[in-house]
Design a protein around this motif. Structure first.
Motif, PDB file in Angstrom:
ATOM      1  N   VAL A 114     -43.372  25.501 -25.111  1.00 47.13           N
ATOM      2  CA  VAL A 114     -42.010  25.829 -25.525  1.00 47.13           C
ATOM      3  C   VAL A 114     -41.995  27.197 -26.200  1.00 47.13           C
ATOM      4  N   ASN A 115     -40.842  27.848 -26.165  1.00 45.64           N
ATOM      5  CA  ASN A 115     -40.617  29.032 -26.998  1.00 45.64           C
ATOM      6  C   ASN A 115     -40.209  28.547 -28.382  1.00 45.64           C
ATOM      7  N   VAL A 116     -40.942  28.971 -29.395  1.00 41.29           N
ATOM      8  CA  VAL A 116     -40.695  28.522 -30.761  1.00 41.29           C
ATOM      9  C   VAL A 116     -39.989  29.629 -31.540  1.00 41.29           C
ATOM     10  N   LEU A 117     -38.859  29.293 -32.161  1.00 41.50           N
ATOM     11  CA  LEU A 117     -38.139  30.212 -33.043  1.00 41.50           C
ATOM     12  C   LEU A 117     -37.898  29.501 -34.366  1.00 41.50           C
ATOM     13  N   VAL A 118     -38.335  30.120 -35.457  1.00 43.18           N
ATOM     14  CA  VAL A 118     -38.194  29.506 -36.779  1.00 43.18           C
ATOM     15  C   VAL A 118     -37.500  30.482 -37.726  1.00 43.18           C
ATOM     16  N   LEU A 119     -36.465  29.994 -38.397  1.00 40.05           N
ATOM     17  CA  LEU A 119     -35.796  30.735 -39.479  1.00 40.05           C
ATOM     18  C   LEU A 119     -36.177  30.019 -40.771  1.00 40.05           C
ATOM     19  N   PRO A 120     -37.207  30.500 -41.475  1.00 43.95           N
ATOM     20  CA  PRO A 120     -37.774  29.692 -42.554  1.00 43.95           C
ATOM     21  C   PRO A 120     -36.918  29.611 -43.812  1.00 43.95           C
ATOM     22  N   CYS A 121     -36.164  30.665 -44.141  1.00 45.06           N
ATOM     23  CA  CYS A 121     -35.438  30.669 -45.411  1.00 45.06           C
ATOM     24  C   CYS A 121     -34.125  31.421 -45.243  1.00 45.06           C
ATOM     25  N   ILE A 122     -33.086  30.696 -44.843  1.00 44.33           N
ATOM     26  CA  ILE A 122     -31.796  31.298 -44.525  1.00 44.33           C
ATOM     27  C   ILE A 122     -31.064  31.746 -45.794  1.00 44.33           C
ATOM     28  N   SER A 123     -31.320  31.061 -46.924  1.00 37.45           N
ATOM     29  CA  SER A 123     -30.612  31.373 -48.177  1.00 37.45           C
ATOM     30  C   SER A 123     -31.606  31.678 -49.303  1.00 37.45           C
ATOM     31  N   PRO A 124     -32.204  32.880 -49.282  1.00 37.53           N
ATOM     32  CA  PRO A 124     -33.229  33.188 -50.288  1.00 37.53           C
ATOM     33  C   PRO A 124     -32.704  33.276 -51.718  1.00 37.53           C
ATOM     34  N   ALA A 137     -20.011  31.058 -54.431  1.00 34.08           N
ATOM     35  CA  ALA A 137     -19.712  29.620 -54.538  1.00 34.08           C
ATOM     36  C   ALA A 137     -19.290  29.037 -53.191  1.00 34.08           C
ATOM     37  N   ILE A 138     -19.934  29.525 -52.122  1.00 27.74           N
ATOM     38  CA  ILE A 138     -19.686  29.024 -50.764  1.00 27.74           C
ATOM     39  C   ILE A 138     -20.944  28.310 -50.287  1.00 27.74           C
ATOM     40  N   ASP A 139     -20.763  27.154 -49.664  1.00 18.64           N
ATOM     41  CA  ASP A 139     -21.869  26.389 -49.098  1.00 18.64           C
ATOM     42  C   ASP A 139     -22.188  26.941 -47.702  1.00 18.64           C
ATOM     43  N   PRO A 140     -23.368  27.572 -47.520  1.00 22.22           N
ATOM     44  CA  PRO A 140     -23.694  28.081 -46.188  1.00 22.22           C
ATOM     45  C   PRO A 140     -23.651  26.996 -45.114  1.00 22.22           C
ATOM     46  N   ASN A 141     -23.967  25.759 -45.499  1.00 24.04           N
ATOM     47  CA  ASN A 141     -23.998  24.689 -44.509  1.00 24.04           C
ATOM     48  C   ASN A 141     -22.626  24.078 -44.234  1.00 24.04           C
ATOM     49  N   ARG A 142     -21.586  24.807 -44.564  1.00 25.29           N
ATOM     50  CA  ARG A 142     -20.235  24.503 -44.082  1.00 25.29           C
ATOM     51  C   ARG A 142     -19.628  25.758 -43.463  1.00 25.29           C
ATOM     52  N   SER A 143     -20.495  26.708 -43.093  1.00 26.12           N
ATOM     53  CA  SER A 143     -20.025  28.048 -42.704  1.00 26.12           C
ATOM     54  C   SER A 143     -20.535  28.523 -41.352  1.00 26.12           C
ATOM     55  N   PHE A 144     -21.022  27.595 -40.521  1.00 28.67           N
ATOM     56  CA  PHE A 144     -21.592  28.021 -39.239  1.00 28.67           C
ATOM     57  C   PHE A 144     -20.577  28.027 -38.100  1.00 28.67           C
ATOM     58  N   SER A 145     -19.293  27.876 -38.421  1.00 27.22           N
ATOM     59  CA  SER A 145     -18.244  28.065 -37.423  1.00 27.22           C
ATOM     60  C   SER A 145     -17.891  29.549 -37.362  1.00 27.22           C
ATOM     61  N   SER A 146     -17.106  29.934 -36.364  1.00 30.33           N
ATOM     62  CA  SER A 146     -16.792  31.354 -36.175  1.00 30.33           C
ATOM     63  C   SER A 146     -16.033  31.946 -37.360  1.00 30.33           C
ATOM     64  N   ASP A 147     -15.314  31.097 -38.101  1.00 26.15           N
ATOM     65  CA  ASP A 147     -14.559  31.601 -39.255  1.00 26.15           C
ATOM     66  C   ASP A 147     -15.252  31.282 -40.580  1.00 26.15           C
ATOM     67  N   GLY A 148     -16.540  30.940 -40.520  1.00 26.86           N
ATOM     68  CA  GLY A 148     -17.282  30.612 -41.731  1.00 26.86           C
ATOM     69  C   GLY A 148     -17.375  31.800 -42.675  1.00 26.86           C
ATOM     70  N   LYS A 149     -17.377  31.520 -43.974  1.00 25.67           N
ATOM     71  CA  LYS A 149     -17.294  32.587 -44.977  1.00 25.67           C
ATOM     72  C   LYS A 149     -18.650  33.028 -45.537  1.00 25.67           C
ATOM     73  N   ALA A 150     -19.694  32.222 -45.369  1.00 27.95           N
ATOM     74  CA  ALA A 150     -20.985  32.573 -45.966  1.00 27.95           C
ATOM     75  C   ALA A 150     -21.726  33.582 -45.092  1.00 27.95           C
ATOM     76  N   THR A 151     -22.105  34.703 -45.682  1.00 26.69           N
ATOM     77  CA  THR A 151     -22.857  35.733 -44.957  1.00 26.69           C
ATOM     78  C   THR A 151     -24.152  35.163 -44.399  1.00 26.69           C
ATOM     79  N   GLU A 152     -24.790  34.277 -45.156  1.00 27.89           N
ATOM     80  CA  GLU A 152     -26.062  33.686 -44.715  1.00 27.89           C
ATOM     81  C   GLU A 152     -25.903  33.029 -43.343  1.00 27.89           C
TER      82      GLU A 152
END
Length: 308
Positions: A114-124, A137-152
């Motif tokens: 398999v091709n392995v891709l790892v993002l070890p620390c998205i929110s340092p 005060a934004i939760d990155p794990n509610r921000s993965f939609s196209s209009d999500g507010k977290a830069t992470e």
């Protein structure tokens, strides 16, 4: 027990003053640059390391955090591609160190298949301040939609879109901790102007499947693999884990895309969010890391079985 948070007025969402007060109370408690970055850099002899972004938090803490992806070398378009993400919530320690341990010990053995891709620390910054949120005060794990507010989250989305790759499997490594009830859920209710109702923190490991695209056989393979390393969470008396009815032993379902969760960031048909309980008297930090690796291995073995 419902905990009233010390910032804000009950029933009123936070404004800028409350967010500023919250941010002023956050402190650096450990070092991404000492504990995580050297481990990523040490992998460059055997993997390709790509910087996919950075977080300029100079005004917040005087630091700019580089964001790295780790890729297997013999990348081939005819092999399935798998994504492992860690540290979406930076305070969830075994998510970060489980992703790194997988790279250090097992990833190479699978990279011929398999091709392995790892993002070890998205929110340092979250890692350093032991935080669920980013400085806004934004939760990155509610921000993965196209209009999500977290830069992470958005930098991850942009990087993955630029790869122009279809994914076969995505494992997102998380923890459920006692601080979810003592700090993060009360803070979220205060921020949103809602009422907090604490749930019982499950003692043990569990996974979160996707309500919208469930893959129960994958979850079972992960649970079976992890059970060799640490104990699986039993449902409460009402058949729930963290307020959700169990779908099978050790598994609940969330609507990942609707909630903007990291588990929805790829087109992978096989997705799981892992949840380790590091505060259990029956486990250790090392076992939590091993449980995350066991989850990845269980998922990979399941994927390869389906492909054979």
């Amino acid at each position: 027990m419902n905990t009233i948070y010390h910032i804000g007025t009950v029933g009123q969402p936070w404004g800028e003053a409350e967010k500023t007060q919250w941010l002023s109370e956050q402190q650096i408690k450990r070092s991404f640059f000492d504990e995580v970055l050297p481990a990523i850099e040490a992998l460059q002899t055997e993997f390709d390391i790509e910087q996919y972004g950075e977080l300029n938090y100079q005004q917040v803490c005087g630091k700019t955090y580089p964001l790295y992806a780790v890729k297997s070398r013999n990348w081939q378009s005819d092999k399935p591609t798998i994504l492992v993400s860690g540290g979406v919530h930076g305070y969830e320690t075994s998510g970060v160190h489980g992703a790194l341990r997988f790279l250090q010990t097992m990833a190479k053995a699978y990279s011929d298949k398999v091709n392995v891709l790892v993002l070890p620390c998205i929110s340092p910054w979250g890692y350093e301040t032991i935080n669920r949120w980013n400085p806004e005060a934004i939760d990155p794990n509610r921000s993965f939609s196209s209009d999500g507010k977290a830069t992470e989250a958005q930098q991850v989305r942009q990087y993955l879109a630029g790869l122009n790759t279809s994914f076969a499997l995505h494992i997102d490594l998380h923890e459920t901790t006692d601080s979810d009830n003592s700090e993060f859920r009360p803070a979220k209710a205060a921020r949103d102007g809602t009422v907090n109702k604490n749930w019982n923190i499950p003692d043990g490991y569990y996974t979160v499947d996707d309500t919208e695209h469930p893959c129960p056989a994958l979850q079972k393979a992960i649970i079976d693999s992890v059970a060799k390393v640490t104990h699986i969470a039993e449902a409460g008396e009402n058949g729930e884990l963290i307020g959700e009815k169990i779908a099978q032993f050790g598994v609940i379902n969330y609507a990942k895309a609707s909630l903007g969760l990291c588990g929805s960031v790829t087109d992978a048909p096989l997705v799981s969010t892992t949840e380790v309980y590091p505060d259990s008297p029956s486990t250790t930090p090392e076992q939590c890391i091993q449980a995350q690796v066991a989850a990845i291995i269980g998922a990979l073995d399941y994927l390869l079985q389906q492909k054979s």
